[in-house]
Motif scaffolding. Structure first.
Motif, PDB file in Angstrom:
ATOM      1  N   ALA A 199       0.811  -1.214   0.000  1.00 36.01           N
ATOM      2  CA  ALA A 199       0.000   0.000   0.000  1.00 36.01           C
ATOM      3  C   ALA A 199       0.842   1.259   0.000  1.00 36.01           C
ATOM      4  O   ALA A 199       0.462   2.267  -0.581  1.00 36.01           O
ATOM      5  N   LYS A 200       2.012   1.201   0.652  1.00 35.67           N
ATOM      6  CA  LYS A 200       2.818   2.407   0.761  1.00 35.67           C
ATOM      7  C   LYS A 200       3.240   2.971  -0.591  1.00 35.67           C
ATOM      8  O   LYS A 200       2.950   4.126  -0.897  1.00 35.67           O
ATOM      9  N   PRO A 201       3.877   2.179  -1.463  1.00 36.39           N
ATOM     10  CA  PRO A 201       4.227   2.732  -2.765  1.00 36.39           C
ATOM     11  C   PRO A 201       3.005   3.045  -3.616  1.00 36.39           C
ATOM     12  O   PRO A 201       3.033   3.956  -4.424  1.00 36.39           O
ATOM     13  N   GLN A 202       1.904   2.273  -3.430  1.00 37.26           N
ATOM     14  CA  GLN A 202       0.716   2.576  -4.209  1.00 37.26           C
ATOM     15  C   GLN A 202       0.170   3.946  -3.835  1.00 37.26           C
ATOM     16  O   GLN A 202      -0.280   4.716  -4.676  1.00 37.26           O
ATOM     17  N   LEU A 203       0.198   4.240  -2.515  1.00 43.91           N
ATOM     18  CA  LEU A 203      -0.287   5.541  -2.074  1.00 43.91           C
ATOM     19  C   LEU A 203       0.590   6.654  -2.615  1.00 43.91           C
ATOM     20  O   LEU A 203       0.111   7.656  -3.137  1.00 43.91           O
ATOM     21  N   ILE A 204       1.929   6.447  -2.498  1.00 47.31           N
ATOM     22  CA  ILE A 204       2.858   7.462  -2.990  1.00 47.31           C
ATOM     23  C   ILE A 204       2.708   7.632  -4.495  1.00 47.31           C
ATOM     24  O   ILE A 204       2.847   8.716  -5.041  1.00 47.31           O
ATOM     25  N   GLY A 205       2.410   6.533  -5.188  1.00 48.16           N
ATOM     26  CA  GLY A 205       2.393   6.557  -6.641  1.00 48.16           C
ATOM     27  C   GLY A 205       1.069   6.948  -7.255  1.00 48.16           C
ATOM     28  O   GLY A 205       0.931   6.901  -8.467  1.00 48.16           O
ATOM     29  N   LYS A 206       0.074   7.298  -6.443  1.00 46.36           N
ATOM     30  CA  LYS A 206      -1.198   7.714  -7.005  1.00 46.36           C
ATOM     31  C   LYS A 206      -0.982   8.947  -7.879  1.00 46.36           C
ATOM     32  O   LYS A 206      -0.323   9.913  -7.451  1.00 46.36           O
ATOM     33  N   PRO A 207      -1.526   8.954  -9.097  1.00 46.15           N
ATOM     34  CA  PRO A 207      -1.233  10.045 -10.036  1.00 46.15           C
ATOM     35  C   PRO A 207      -1.513  11.433  -9.474  1.00 46.15           C
ATOM     36  O   PRO A 207      -0.724  12.356  -9.686  1.00 46.15           O
ATOM     37  N   ILE A 208      -2.619  11.603  -8.739  1.00 41.81           N
ATOM     38  CA  ILE A 208      -2.971  12.934  -8.255  1.00 41.81           C
ATOM     39  C   ILE A 208      -1.972  13.416  -7.205  1.00 41.81           C
ATOM     40  O   ILE A 208      -1.636  14.602  -7.150  1.00 41.81           O
ATOM     41  N   ILE A 209      -1.468  12.482  -6.367  1.00 42.79           N
ATOM     42  CA  ILE A 209      -0.485  12.854  -5.341  1.00 42.79           C
ATOM     43  C   ILE A 209       0.846  13.213  -5.996  1.00 42.79           C
ATOM     44  O   ILE A 209       1.482  14.218  -5.653  1.00 42.79           O
ATOM     45  N   VAL A 210       1.279  12.384  -6.948  1.00 43.71           N
ATOM     46  CA  VAL A 210       2.531  12.658  -7.660  1.00 43.71           C
ATOM     47  C   VAL A 210       2.443  13.997  -8.396  1.00 43.71           C
ATOM     48  O   VAL A 210       3.365  14.823  -8.326  1.00 43.71           O
ATOM     49  N   LEU A 211       1.327  14.232  -9.080  1.00 37.39           N
ATOM     50  CA  LEU A 211       1.162  15.478  -9.826  1.00 37.39           C
ATOM     51  C   LEU A 211       1.160  16.687  -8.895  1.00 37.39           C
ATOM     52  O   LEU A 211       1.719  17.740  -9.231  1.00 37.39           O
ATOM     53  N   THR A 212       0.533  16.547  -7.729  1.00 39.29           N
ATOM     54  CA  THR A 212       0.510  17.653  -6.768  1.00 39.29           C
ATOM     55  C   THR A 212       1.916  18.036  -6.334  1.00 39.29           C
ATOM     56  O   THR A 212       2.281  19.220  -6.304  1.00 39.29           O
ATOM     57  N   TRP A 213       2.739  17.035  -5.994  1.00 39.11           N
ATOM     58  CA  TRP A 213       4.122  17.312  -5.598  1.00 39.11           C
ATOM     59  C   TRP A 213       4.909  17.934  -6.747  1.00 39.11           C
ATOM     60  O   TRP A 213       5.745  18.828  -6.538  1.00 39.11           O
ATOM     61  N   GLU A 214       4.661  17.465  -7.960  1.00 37.71           N
ATOM     62  CA  GLU A 214       5.371  18.011  -9.123  1.00 37.71           C
ATOM     63  C   GLU A 214       5.026  19.478  -9.334  1.00 37.71           C
ATOM     64  O   GLU A 214       5.904  20.313  -9.608  1.00 37.71           O
ATOM     65  N   VAL A 215       3.743  19.813  -9.212  1.00 43.81           N
ATOM     66  CA  VAL A 215       3.320  21.208  -9.390  1.00 43.81           C
ATOM     67  C   VAL A 215       3.908  22.091  -8.296  1.00 43.81           C
ATOM     68  O   VAL A 215       4.411  23.194  -8.562  1.00 43.81           O
ATOM     69  N   LEU A 216       3.858  21.609  -7.043  1.00 39.36           N
ATOM     70  CA  LEU A 216       4.389  22.396  -5.922  1.00 39.36           C
ATOM     71  C   LEU A 216       5.883  22.663  -6.094  1.00 39.36           C
ATOM     72  O   LEU A 216       6.373  23.748  -5.762  1.00 39.36           O
ATOM     73  N   LEU A 217       6.623  21.674  -6.602  1.00 35.61           N
ATOM     74  CA  LEU A 217       8.055  21.859  -6.803  1.00 35.61           C
ATOM     75  C   LEU A 217       8.350  22.743  -8.010  1.00 35.61           C
ATOM     76  O   LEU A 217       9.311  23.513  -8.010  1.00 35.61           O
ATOM     77  N   SER A 218       7.518  22.650  -9.040  1.00 34.78           N
ATOM     78  CA  SER A 218       7.779  23.404 -10.270  1.00 34.78           C
ATOM     79  C   SER A 218       7.632  24.911 -10.078  1.00 34.78           C
ATOM     80  O   SER A 218       8.305  25.688 -10.763  1.00 34.78           O
ATOM     81  N   VAL A 219       6.756  25.326  -9.152  1.00 34.12           N
ATOM     82  CA  VAL A 219       6.502  26.765  -8.976  1.00 34.12           C
ATOM     83  C   VAL A 219       7.754  27.511  -8.516  1.00 34.12           C
ATOM     84  O   VAL A 219       8.170  28.490  -9.162  1.00 34.12           O
ATOM     85  N   PRO A 220       8.411  27.110  -7.401  1.00 32.45           N
ATOM     86  CA  PRO A 220       9.631  27.845  -7.021  1.00 32.45           C
ATOM     87  C   PRO A 220      10.756  27.727  -8.051  1.00 32.45           C
ATOM     88  O   PRO A 220      11.527  28.677  -8.242  1.00 32.45           O
ATOM     89  N   LEU A 221      10.845  26.567  -8.726  1.00 30.01           N
ATOM     90  CA  LEU A 221      11.872  26.415  -9.760  1.00 30.01           C
ATOM     91  C   LEU A 221      11.630  27.391 -10.911  1.00 30.01           C
ATOM     92  O   LEU A 221      12.563  28.037 -11.402  1.00 30.01           O
ATOM     93  N   ALA A 222      10.366  27.502 -11.337  1.00 29.18           N
ATOM     94  CA  ALA A 222      10.045  28.405 -12.445  1.00 29.18           C
ATOM     95  C   ALA A 222      10.255  29.864 -12.057  1.00 29.18           C
ATOM     96  O   ALA A 222      10.754  30.671 -12.849  1.00 29.18           O
ATOM     97  N   ILE A 223       9.889  30.217 -10.814  1.00 26.03           N
ATOM     98  CA  ILE A 223      10.105  31.589 -10.349  1.00 26.03           C
ATOM     99  C   ILE A 223      11.595  31.913 -10.306  1.00 26.03           C
ATOM    100  O   ILE A 223      12.033  33.006 -10.700  1.00 26.03           O
ATOM    101  N   ALA A 224      12.399  30.943  -9.856  1.00 24.97           N
ATOM    102  CA  ALA A 224      13.852  31.147  -9.818  1.00 24.97           C
ATOM    103  C   ALA A 224      14.404  31.351 -11.227  1.00 24.97           C
ATOM    104  O   ALA A 224      15.260  32.225 -11.454  1.00 24.97           O
ATOM    105  N   LEU A 225      13.927  30.558 -12.184  1.00 26.95           N
ATOM    106  CA  LEU A 225      14.378  30.712 -13.565  1.00 26.95           C
ATOM    107  C   LEU A 225      13.939  32.054 -14.139  1.00 26.95           C
ATOM    108  O   LEU A 225      14.665  32.674 -14.931  1.00 26.95           O
ATOM    109  N   THR A 226      12.757  32.508 -13.754  1.00 27.86           N
ATOM    110  CA  THR A 226      12.293  33.817 -14.202  1.00 27.86           C
ATOM    111  C   THR A 226      13.197  34.923 -13.663  1.00 27.86           C
ATOM    112  O   THR A 226      13.532  35.873 -14.380  1.00 27.86           O
ATOM    113  N   LYS A 227      13.584  34.799 -12.392  1.00 28.77           N
ATOM    114  CA  LYS A 227      14.494  35.788 -11.798  1.00 28.77           C
ATOM    115  C   LYS A 227      15.851  35.785 -12.496  1.00 28.77           C
ATOM    116  O   LYS A 227      16.538  36.812 -12.532  1.00 28.77           O
TER     117      LYS A 227
END
Length: 395
Positions: free
Chosen positions: A22-50
């Motif tokens: 269950a542990k990897p299945q929970l971590i691997g749920k598409p919506i959870i993975v996508l949420t973490w990806e979006v949260l990480l992409s925002v500061p990275l994109a802002i840094a690149l913009t700067k």
């Protein structure tokens, strides 16, 4: 003598197995993975913009986030989520809607005379892609259909899906296509930036700049456009239309104002989606490209070398097509480069939009390429399968 197993031990083992699964299945749920990806992409994109990477920073941030999160899932949780195709469809649709709305007031009909040139350039790229696929097949000892799907510029998701339908090496097709798309997405903006200096259409986080638009009429139009866009994505997913989500949403954006203007109870409107919609679309596109890298399939150095060789040949073909376009048209070299670049249509149009450089020509060129690829896809598949069967008989 058979030893009896106690019910308590059996229950404990079952629970441990369930927790372990269950542990990897929970971590691997598409919506959870996508949420973490979006949260990480925002500061990275802002840094690149700067750092003055310009209007394409969000897709770069998405690529980095998608790669990093899937690598973390694979390393720390021993689980490799598959690339999120629905996220790419949504991203393509949002980008298509905003690009279409941006060009809604442009006179694309004036470019009709150049359609034969667009068709010639598209056929040149397709024929060269097929020839490169043939060379790649012979050198790497890959079956011809797989090699063709890997090298013809048709998009990571589309070609991978076709490879899966015909029971071919999906991972290899995705790897070669991902290398090509990523190379183009990374190289073209830097080449363009070198050519035009820092004259980029830089995205900012200021509400007053249009990043968010709280005008009531625009919000109402957006509330109408988004469900129609969602319907387009749903229909495309059912009928499996290649790149139909981007193409359909782009047409919606182009015709949205004029169609509503025909209604007797609607006055003149000018739908202009907020910059946030474009940013979300760019981020999702970048994330899905990065996810193909995050999978990290196991290939030999030789296989990766042949893949890189085919990508380099494709990039050289794009450069030759750029020179050909310069000879056939009066466009400047940067416009020719954006029209003929062997990358995704959405990504190249985004670069033109970020540079504010002949967006109408680049959009029309890639629309013609999308239509040509989609309409000729059955013929290409028939030809590839025929050549594949012929080569199998020779062996």
């Amino acid at each position: 003598m058979n030893q009896s197993v106690s019910p308590v031990s059996t229950l404990k083992e079952t629970i441990n197995q369930q927790i372990g699964v269950a542990k990897p299945q929970l971590i691997g749920k598409p919506i959870i993975v996508l949420t973490w990806e979006v949260l990480l992409s925002v500061p990275l994109a802002i840094a690149l913009t700067k750092l003055h990477f310009g209007g394409i920073s969000w897709i770069f941030g998405g690529i980095a986030a998608g790669t990093a999160i899937l690598q973390c899932c694979r390393i720390f949780y021993q689980h490799s989520p598959r690339p999120n195709r629905m996220a790419r469809k949504v991203g393509m649709a949002l980008v298509g809607l905003t690009v279409g709305a941006t060009n809604a007031n442009s006179d694309l009909t004036s470019l009709g005379a150049g359609i034969p040139i667009f068709i010639v350039l598209t056929l040149f790229l397709l024929l060269c892609g097929g020839f490169i696929g043939y060379i790649y097949s012979r050198l790497s000892n890959t079956n011809l259909l797989t090699a063709m799907l890997a090298t013809v510029p048709g998009g990571v998701g589309v070609m991978s899906a076709i490879a899966a339908d015909y029971d071919k090496n999906v991972t290899l097709v995705a790897m070669v296509q991902a290398i090509r798309v990523t190379s183009v997405v990374l190289l073209i903006p830097f080449i363009a930036r070198t050519a035009v200096g820092n004259d980029w259409n830089l995205p900012t986080l200021s509400v007053n700049s249009g990043w968010l638009n709280f005008d009531l009429s625009q919000l109402e139009l957006l509330a109408l456009a988004l469900p129609i866009t969602a319907l387009i994505v749903y229909v495309v997913a059912i009928f499996k239309i290649p790149a139909g989500d981007f193409f359909g949403a782009l047409l919606l954006g182009l015709t949205f104002n004029s169609v509503l203007g025909w209604l007797p109870f609607v006055s003149e409107i000018n739908f202009n989606p907020p910059q946030l919609i474009n940013i979300i679309g760019q981020t999702l596109l970048g994330i899905t490209i990065g996810e193909y890298w995050g999978e990290k399939p196991t290939f030999s150095k030789r296989a990766i070398g042949y893949a890189l060789m085919s990508v380099v040949m494709t990039l050289i073909t794009g450069a030759i097509a750029t020179i050909l376009a310069m000879q056939l048209t009066s466009w400047d070299w940067l416009t020719c480069l954006l029209v003929t670049a062997p990358g995704g249509a959405a990504e190249m149009i985004l670069v033109a939009l970020a540079l504010d450089h002949n967006v109408e020509i680049v959009t029309t060129g890639h629309l013609v390429r999308l239509i040509a690829i989609n309409s000729s896809l059955p013929l290409w598949l028939f030809l590839f399968r025929h050549l594949d069967s012929q080569s199998s008989l020779e062996v």
